[in-house]
Enzyme design. Structure first.
Site, PDB file in Angstrom:
ATOM      1  N   ASN A 212      43.968  81.599  21.431  1.00 32.71           N
ATOM      2  CA  ASN A 212      44.755  82.646  22.102  1.00 32.71           C
ATOM      3  C   ASN A 212      44.522  83.982  21.413  1.00 32.71           C
ATOM      4  O   ASN A 212      43.771  84.067  20.439  1.00 32.71           O
ATOM      5  CB  ASN A 212      46.241  82.259  22.114  1.00 32.71           C
ATOM      6  CG  ASN A 212      46.756  82.056  20.708  1.00 32.71           C
ATOM      7  OD1 ASN A 212      46.831  82.992  19.923  1.00 32.71           O
ATOM      8  ND2 ASN A 212      47.095  80.816  20.373  1.00 32.71           N
ATOM      9  N   LYS A 291      27.560  68.751  23.034  1.00 28.28           N
ATOM     10  CA  LYS A 291      27.948  69.880  23.884  1.00 28.28           C
ATOM     11  C   LYS A 291      28.191  69.420  25.332  1.00 28.28           C
ATOM     12  O   LYS A 291      27.370  68.667  25.881  1.00 28.28           O
ATOM     13  CB  LYS A 291      26.812  70.919  23.829  1.00 28.28           C
ATOM     14  CG  LYS A 291      27.181  72.229  24.424  1.00 28.28           C
ATOM     15  CD  LYS A 291      26.036  73.216  24.245  1.00 28.28           C
ATOM     16  CE  LYS A 291      26.253  74.383  25.176  1.00 28.28           C
ATOM     17  NZ  LYS A 291      25.078  75.235  25.266  1.00 28.28           N
ATOM     18  N   ASP A 308      55.006  70.070  17.244  1.00 31.87           N
ATOM     19  CA  ASP A 308      55.721  71.347  17.188  1.00 31.87           C
ATOM     20  C   ASP A 308      56.160  71.549  15.730  1.00 31.87           C
ATOM     21  O   ASP A 308      57.124  70.928  15.275  1.00 31.87           O
ATOM     22  CB  ASP A 308      56.918  71.331  18.143  1.00 31.87           C
ATOM     23  CG  ASP A 308      57.547  72.715  18.270  1.00 31.87           C
ATOM     24  OD1 ASP A 308      57.603  73.448  17.257  1.00 31.87           O
ATOM     25  OD2 ASP A 308      57.974  73.063  19.383  1.00 31.87           O
ATOM     26  N   ILE A 309      55.418  72.399  15.025  1.00 31.84           N
ATOM     27  CA  ILE A 309      55.627  72.561  13.580  1.00 31.84           C
ATOM     28  C   ILE A 309      57.040  73.067  13.303  1.00 31.84           C
ATOM     29  O   ILE A 309      57.774  72.527  12.470  1.00 31.84           O
ATOM     30  CB  ILE A 309      54.577  73.542  13.000  1.00 31.84           C
ATOM     31  CG1 ILE A 309      53.160  73.035  13.318  1.00 31.84           C
ATOM     32  CG2 ILE A 309      54.764  73.727  11.497  1.00 31.84           C
ATOM     33  CD1 ILE A 309      52.058  74.054  13.100  1.00 31.84           C
ATOM     34  N   LYS A 343      65.288  73.894  19.370  1.00 28.05           N
ATOM     35  CA  LYS A 343      64.546  73.637  18.128  1.00 28.05           C
ATOM     36  C   LYS A 343      65.470  73.685  16.913  1.00 28.05           C
ATOM     37  O   LYS A 343      64.996  73.608  15.784  1.00 28.05           O
ATOM     38  CB  LYS A 343      63.399  74.653  17.976  1.00 28.05           C
ATOM     39  CG  LYS A 343      62.383  74.621  19.121  1.00 28.05           C
ATOM     40  CD  LYS A 343      61.074  75.321  18.760  1.00 28.05           C
ATOM     41  CE  LYS A 343      60.185  75.489  19.977  1.00 28.05           C
ATOM     42  NZ  LYS A 343      58.786  75.731  19.644  1.00 28.05           N
TER      43      LYS A 343
HETATM   44  O1  C5P Z   1      57.918  76.714  22.196  1.00 29.13           O
HETATM   45  P1  C5P Z   1      57.140  77.932  21.833  1.00 29.13           P
HETATM   46  O2  C5P Z   1      55.689  77.631  21.552  1.00 29.13           O
HETATM   47  O3  C5P Z   1      57.277  79.071  22.775  1.00 29.13           O
HETATM   48  O4  C5P Z   1      57.827  78.422  20.483  1.00 29.13           O
HETATM   49  C1  C5P Z   1      57.310  79.461  19.692  1.00 29.13           C
HETATM   50  C2  C5P Z   1      57.678  79.232  18.250  1.00 29.13           C
HETATM   51  O5  C5P Z   1      57.386  77.874  17.873  1.00 29.13           O
HETATM   52  C3  C5P Z   1      56.904  80.092  17.297  1.00 29.13           C
HETATM   53  O6  C5P Z   1      57.727  80.378  16.189  1.00 29.13           O
HETATM   54  C4  C5P Z   1      55.726  79.189  16.907  1.00 29.13           C
HETATM   55  O7  C5P Z   1      55.211  79.543  15.633  1.00 29.13           O
HETATM   56  C5  C5P Z   1      56.369  77.830  16.888  1.00 29.13           C
HETATM   57  N1  C5P Z   1      55.492  76.703  17.263  1.00 29.13           N
HETATM   58  C6  C5P Z   1      55.101  75.774  16.322  1.00 29.13           C
HETATM   59  N2  C5P Z   1      54.314  74.704  16.674  1.00 29.13           N
HETATM   60  C7  C5P Z   1      53.915  74.538  17.951  1.00 29.13           C
HETATM   61  C8  C5P Z   1      54.292  75.473  18.935  1.00 29.13           C
HETATM   62  C9  C5P Z   1      55.068  76.544  18.565  1.00 29.13           C
HETATM   63  O8  C5P Z   1      55.452  75.937  15.134  1.00 29.13           O
HETATM   64  N3  C5P Z   1      53.144  73.504  18.271  1.00 29.13           N
END
Ligand code: C5P
Length: 404
Positions: A212, A291, A308-309, A343
């Site tokens: 991105n 490839k 989701d970290i 979250k």
């Molecule tokens: O749910 P969304 O991606 O919109 O949330 C954004 C927040 O979650 C940001 O703080 C991003 O750093 C964190 N995030 C994360 N791991 C992911 C997706 C988003 O830590 N896989």
């Protein structure tokens, strides 16, 4: 008298905006500062040392090799005397020298020899300001904890129109007050702050990946603000082109899974976790060994969810004070508040990515910060200033939480 008793060393380099510096000296002394002036050789083509001596009440310094001047107040003494080094105007040439650590005259030597807070008010032709080399030097200086003031946009002495005018003296003085107030507010001495920043890259095959537009600038600015607030800082960074900020432990990662693993391996040390990274939500289910070949009009790939970290950190039994970011294109408050809840975050900083000139890849941003019972709007402001304000807010809420 916001600068009461502060020793301000004003460095003047050779640009047309130097003619405004006697006024700048007056405004600094009116704010209570003691001012001494250092000029480069080319600055004297635009403003007279005599005028600056008269308004500052002190002799003007300009030579590293003048035995009489060195006997009166040597360059190391001058560097130690300063609480604040303000370089205004700062030309493209001076910025390049400072970024590289050259010390071939008094001003650049003082920059290396001082522990003072450094502020730079750049002034140059708009094309020179936009030049790749100048922008690279700017980023290097920002990462050396130099605060950049301006430049302003408008009509230039050369007839061009654009960004490159020196910020007006009154605004420069106000900016120095403002940043000092912000720095005092955020005090995180003895605390460990972990920040994720930048994008992640998810490979599809040996040559391609999805990612991105995140530049990492906001996360890097937050990391620097945390260092300035006295914290131990761990920055877990996706692939970006920014230089590593000074004073930060930096761990580079590529994928979301790697970012997750590096974060979790150190999370026990962390008091405050700030997730600014634009983590890829999905990765390819199968990483092709070869490839992917061009075949037919359509290509279908299957993606699986990444961890989701932020959510996983906040769900830990001994979770740190956890702050998220939300880049939204509509209904900012609604989406930000639902992320805050889902979250289980302490705070969330949201920005509207559709506002032109702000957000991704830009040097400026505006944030709307939400917590359970309140909210605060920050900016629009340069990311560095915004990061300082955000850190001040986080540190206030963190302290309230641990004192309860
Ligand atoms: O749910 P969304 O991606 O919109 O949330 C954004 C927040 O979650 C940001 O703080 C991003 O750093 C964190 N995030 C994360 N791991 C992911 C997706 C988003 O830590 N896989």
């Amino acid at each position: 008298m916001h600068l009461s008793g502060k020793n301000v060393l004003l460095g003047i380099s050779g640009g047309i905006a130097a003619y405004k510096t006697p006024d700048l000296v007056r405004k600094l002394t009116a704010s209570g500062a003691n001012v001494r002036v250092v000029m480069t050789d080319s600055a004297s083509a635009f403003v007279s040392a005599m005028a600056l001596q008269a308004v500052s009440g002190n002799p003007v310094h300009n030579s590293l090799l003048d035995p009489a001047a060195e006997a009166a107040m040597g360059h190391i003494e001058l560097a130690k005397w300063a609480d604040i080094l303000l370089i205004a105007p700062a030309t493209a040439n001076v910025m390049a020298k400072l970024a590289c650590g050259l010390a071939d005259d008094l001003l650049t030597t003082l920059f290396l020899a001082t522990k003072a807070d450094v502020y730079l008010a750049p002034a140059m032709n708009q094309q020179m300001w936009a030049a790749h080399a100048t922008q690279r030097n700017l980023t290097m200086l920002e990462n050396m904890q130099v605060t950049i003031i301006g430049p302003a946009a408008g009509e230039q002495a050369c007839g061009d129109v654009g960004a490159g005018r020196m910020t007006e003296p009154q605004e420069i003085v106000e900016h120095i007050h403002g940043v000092k107030a912000g720095e005092q507010a955020a005090n995180l001495a003895g605390k460990t702050v972990m920040i994720t920043a930048g994008p992640t890259q998810e490979s599809l095959d040996p040559v391609r990946y999805i990612s991105n537009h995140s530049s990492g600038k906001m996360g890097y600015a937050v990391a620097l603000a945390a260092v300035e607030a006295g914290a131990d800082v761990i920055l877990v960074s996706g692939p970006v082109t920014l230089p590593a900020p000074v004073g930060v432990k930096i761990d580079y990662v590529t994928t979301a899974q790697q970012m997750h693993d590096v974060v979790m391996a150190q999370i026990d040390l962390v008091d405050i976790f700030i997730g600014t990274a634009a983590v890829a939500d999905y990765r390819a289910k199968v990483l092709k060994d070869n490839k992917i070949k061009k075949k037919g009009e359509e290509l279908t790939l299957t993606f699986v969810k990444n961890p989701d970290i932020l959510k996983n950190v906040a769900a830990l039994s001994d979770a740190p004070f956890t702050v998220g970011f939300a880049a939204e294109s509509q209904d900012v408050e609604h989406y930000a508040r639902s992320k805050l809840k889902n979250k289980k975050l302490a705070m969330i900083a949201a920005n509207n990515i559709t506002t032109s000139g702000l957000g991704f890849n830009s040097d400026k941003n505006a944030l709307h910060v939400f917590w359970e019972n309140g909210d605060r709007q920050l900016g629009p402001a340069p990311k560095k200033l915004l990061a300082q304000e955000l850190l001040a807010l986080i540190s206030e809420h963190y302290k309230n939480k641990i004192s309860n």
